[in-house]
Design a protein around this motif. Structure first.
Motif, PDB file in Angstrom:
ATOM      1  N   SER A  56      47.501   6.917 -85.600  1.00  0.00           N
ATOM      2  CA  SER A  56      48.092   8.066 -86.284  1.00  0.00           C
ATOM      3  C   SER A  56      49.452   7.683 -86.879  1.00  0.00           C
ATOM      4  O   SER A  56      49.771   8.033 -88.023  1.00  0.00           O
ATOM      5  CB  SER A  56      48.203   9.220 -85.293  1.00  0.00           C
ATOM      6  OG  SER A  56      49.232  10.081 -85.669  1.00  0.00           O
ATOM      7  N   THR A  57      50.252   6.923 -86.091  1.00  0.00           N
ATOM      8  CA  THR A  57      51.563   6.514 -86.608  1.00  0.00           C
ATOM      9  C   THR A  57      51.420   5.570 -87.802  1.00  0.00           C
ATOM     10  O   THR A  57      52.153   5.678 -88.780  1.00  0.00           O
ATOM     11  CB  THR A  57      52.383   5.826 -85.500  1.00  0.00           C
ATOM     12  OG1 THR A  57      52.487   6.718 -84.405  1.00  0.00           O
ATOM     13  CG2 THR A  57      53.765   5.454 -85.991  1.00  0.00           C
ATOM     14  N   VAL A  58      50.445   4.646 -87.721  1.00  0.00           N
ATOM     15  CA  VAL A  58      50.232   3.719 -88.837  1.00  0.00           C
ATOM     16  C   VAL A  58      49.896   4.503 -90.091  1.00  0.00           C
ATOM     17  O   VAL A  58      50.459   4.266 -91.171  1.00  0.00           O
ATOM     18  CB  VAL A  58      49.109   2.708 -88.505  1.00  0.00           C
ATOM     19  CG1 VAL A  58      48.688   1.951 -89.757  1.00  0.00           C
ATOM     20  CG2 VAL A  58      49.553   1.748 -87.426  1.00  0.00           C
ATOM     21  N   SER A  63      51.466   6.232 -95.452  1.00  0.00           N
ATOM     22  CA  SER A  63      51.540   7.239 -96.513  1.00  0.00           C
ATOM     23  C   SER A  63      52.990   7.576 -96.838  1.00  0.00           C
ATOM     24  O   SER A  63      53.346   7.705 -98.020  1.00  0.00           O
ATOM     25  CB  SER A  63      50.741   8.503 -96.171  1.00  0.00           C
ATOM     26  OG  SER A  63      50.386   8.548 -94.832  1.00  0.00           O
ATOM     27  N   GLY A  64      53.835   7.697 -95.812  1.00  0.00           N
ATOM     28  CA  GLY A  64      55.243   7.988 -96.064  1.00  0.00           C
ATOM     29  C   GLY A  64      55.908   6.881 -96.856  1.00  0.00           C
ATOM     30  O   GLY A  64      56.669   7.140 -97.792  1.00  0.00           O
ATOM     31  N   PHE A  65      55.594   5.647 -96.502  1.00  0.00           N
ATOM     32  CA  PHE A  65      56.170   4.495 -97.193  1.00  0.00           C
ATOM     33  C   PHE A  65      55.757   4.494 -98.662  1.00  0.00           C
ATOM     34  O   PHE A  65      56.583   4.309 -99.561  1.00  0.00           O
ATOM     35  CB  PHE A  65      55.697   3.208 -96.505  1.00  0.00           C
ATOM     36  CG  PHE A  65      56.178   1.940 -97.130  1.00  0.00           C
ATOM     37  CD1 PHE A  65      57.505   1.558 -97.039  1.00  0.00           C
ATOM     38  CD2 PHE A  65      55.303   1.113 -97.815  1.00  0.00           C
ATOM     39  CE1 PHE A  65      57.948   0.388 -97.616  1.00  0.00           C
ATOM     40  CE2 PHE A  65      55.739  -0.063 -98.396  1.00  0.00           C
ATOM     41  CZ  PHE A  65      57.068  -0.423 -98.284  1.00  0.00           C
ATOM     42  N   LYS A 198      50.001  13.847 -82.050  1.00  0.00           N
ATOM     43  CA  LYS A 198      49.590  12.451 -81.969  1.00  0.00           C
ATOM     44  C   LYS A 198      50.711  11.568 -82.492  1.00  0.00           C
ATOM     45  O   LYS A 198      51.584  12.023 -83.229  1.00  0.00           O
ATOM     46  CB  LYS A 198      48.333  12.231 -82.832  1.00  0.00           C
ATOM     47  CG  LYS A 198      47.036  12.316 -82.032  1.00  0.00           C
ATOM     48  CD  LYS A 198      45.856  11.858 -82.874  1.00  0.00           C
ATOM     49  CE  LYS A 198      45.639  12.737 -84.094  1.00  0.00           C
ATOM     50  NZ  LYS A 198      44.421  12.424 -84.838  1.00  0.00           N
ATOM     51  N   GLY A 199      50.673  10.303 -82.114  1.00  0.00           N
ATOM     52  CA  GLY A 199      51.633   9.359 -82.660  1.00  0.00           C
ATOM     53  C   GLY A 199      52.451   8.680 -81.578  1.00  0.00           C
ATOM     54  O   GLY A 199      52.585   9.198 -80.466  1.00  0.00           O
ATOM     55  N   ILE A 200      52.998   7.514 -81.908  1.00  0.00           N
ATOM     56  CA  ILE A 200      53.790   6.761 -80.936  1.00  0.00           C
ATOM     57  C   ILE A 200      54.980   7.599 -80.466  1.00  0.00           C
ATOM     58  O   ILE A 200      55.362   7.572 -79.301  1.00  0.00           O
ATOM     59  CB  ILE A 200      54.275   5.428 -81.549  1.00  0.00           C
ATOM     60  CG1 ILE A 200      53.072   4.556 -81.889  1.00  0.00           C
ATOM     61  CG2 ILE A 200      55.165   4.675 -80.573  1.00  0.00           C
ATOM     62  CD1 ILE A 200      53.415   3.216 -82.489  1.00  0.00           C
TER      63      ILE A 200
END
Lengths: 252, 247
Positions: A56-58, A63-65, A198-200
């Protein structure tokens, strides 16, 4: 390659050994500072617990990047082509980086809710700046001799921009991209702290509130790994795209 | 077919008059050198011909058509090679064509072959020596769709040996193609060796103070530079230039 990596690797290995030994000898409780071996165990055994967080973080980071970089490039090109607007907006651009993200984040949640929008906004805010500033610099510092040649050869403004200034700014743009790539992972983790399922970042908050310090370190480990992977991807892209670029030893 | 004519050109920047009623003419297929001390306004003349500056007074005609302030009417080779580092040699030499029409890579390759640069077509500029880069820059100006070529001290940054090599190379290529050339230099020997005519510029404000016709037969080779006639010419021009400097 081996010789080059020997020094940093040996430093990391010795730090890990000192860490391991001191936490055993001094009997530091695991919830204060877990030994590297315990962290590794958790990293291996807990994989099925947290792998969906990493994915989820990836996804969020990439997408943010992508959005941040596109915004950064657009801003750079716009400010370069319209010098009046650059004068007006450049200070604002710098001020945007003085607002601590950690303060801005809750505000964004108030405005945009807990969905994906505020998270992407945070990563964009973190990512656009290095790309924008380095690209503007690259565009502005185009070799004046080459501009002069283009003018004498009868190039139009558009041709000077597309054939000269833009390709000239690419190496500079890449130095901005490298910074943005590493920032983007941090931006993603911070944005997840605000409220996500979700996410780190979520995994990290859960772990620290339940004193699972080993899991906090697993999260840190994966943040670093992700940063390194993103960085490596940018470097690889740079190598391919800038194959014309003379090596450092040839630049004088 | 290409002639260039500067008629009664004046140009000043503020109080400073750089050119004062300058006249010069380059005939079709002629190699004319402008010789003068540094700061004599040679670059200003090129900027006027190139259309970057507007003359205060007078007309510039290319093939009897006024080109005052019109950019891109001539093919230009600057002092530094000014190659684009991200383009290969082949991509660099077609640049000047690319600005005006679709480039013909085949023609470019043929020209590179004639210039002895065929093996370097896919090399990047930073892989070439200084002399090689200047050759590439010259091929680029030859390929340019404009038929009149202006060379702005193209060899001034090269060492003496490379410079002589480049002059001989330039002559061979030029004698094949015979474009009209206006060549700016401050090197007397270079001017005599290459030109059909030399115009000596006086400085501040610049004007043609003397004209020398160089009628050594072509093709020329470097033995020419050691002949009595060559040295006579050199002496004559040197004295004229000294007069300019002493003024």
């Amino acid at each position: 390659m081996f010789r080059k990596s020997f020094l940093p690797v040996s430093v990391i290995v010795s730090i890990l050994i000192i860490w391991e030994l001191s936490s055993r000898i001094l009997a530091i409780p695991t919830w204060v500072l877990p030994a590297p071996t315990i962290i590794m165990q958790e990293a291996i055994n807990g994989w099925s617990n947290y792998q969906h967080h990493i994915l989820s973080t990836v996804f969020l980071t990439v997408s943010g990047f992508a959005i941040g970089v596109s915004v950064g490039l657009l801003i750079a090109i716009m400010l370069h082509l319209l010098p009046k607007i650059r004068e007006a907006l450049y200070p604002l651009l710098i001020m945007s980086q003085n607002i601590p993200i950690i303060v801005l984040a809750p505000l964004l949640v108030i405005w945009f809710g807990f969905g994906v929008t505020p998270k992407l906004l945070i990563i964009t805010l973190v990512c656009f700046f290095p790309v924008a500033v380095s690209t503007i610099d690259g565009l502005r510092h185009t070799n004046p001799e080459l501009i002069h040649y283009m003018k004498m050869a009868g190039a139009t403004k558009k041709q000077i921009f597309t054939k000269l200034e833009l390709p000239h700014a690419v190496p500079q743009m890449f130095s901005g991209l490298k910074i943005s790539a590493t920032y983007s992972v941090m931006g993603a983790v911070i944005s997840e702290w605000l409220g996500a399922n979700k996410g780190i970042g979520v995994y990290m908050t859960l772990a620290s509130s339940s004193f699972r310090t080993d899991r906090v370190f697993v999260a840190i480990l994966f943040i670093m790994i992700l940063c390194l992977i993103f960085f490596a991807i940018i470097i690889a892209a740079e190598k391919i795209i800038l194959k014309w670029h003379p090596g450092k030893e040839e630049q004088s | 077919m290409s002639t260039l004519e500067l008629e009664n050109i004046s140009k000043s920047f503020g109080e400073l008059t750089i050119l004062d009623h300058l006249d010069l003419r380059v005939n079709d297929g002629e190699f004319v050198s402008l010789l003068g001390p540094s700061g004599s306004g040679k670059s200003t003349i090129f900027h006027l011909i190139g259309g970057l500056y507007q003359a205060d007074h007078g007309t510039i005609r290319l093939d009897n058509e006024a080109i005052n302030g019109k950019k891109g009417s001539i093919s230009y080779m600057p002092q530094t090679p000014s190659l684009f580092p991200w383009r290969t040699v082949l991509e660099n030499v077609v640049l000047s064509v690319e600005l005006h029409q679709k480039p013909d890579k085949q023609k470019a390759l043929e020209m590179l072959e004639r210039a002895g640069l065929k093996d370097y077509a896919n090399a990047y500029p930073h892989e070439l020596s200084g002399g090689m880069r200047q050759r590439v820059a010259f091929v680029r100006s030859l390929l340019s769709p404009q038929s009149f070529i202006c060379l702005d001290e193209p060899f001034s940054a090269l060492d003496e040996f490379t410079r002589l090599e480049m002059q001989k190379w330039l002559l061979t290529i030029w004698e094949q193609e015979r474009p009209s050339v206006l060549f700016v230099t401050h090197n007397i020997e270079e001017a005599i060796f290459l030109s059909d005519r030399i115009l000596v510029l006086g400085s501040k404000p610049a004007n043609v103070i003397k004209e020398f016709t160089i009628d050594f037969k072509r093709p020329r080779n470097e033995e020419l530079t050691l002949t009595q006639e060559f040295l006579e010419k050199k002496k004559e021009i040197y004295q004229t230039l000294r007069g300019v400097l002493n003024d």
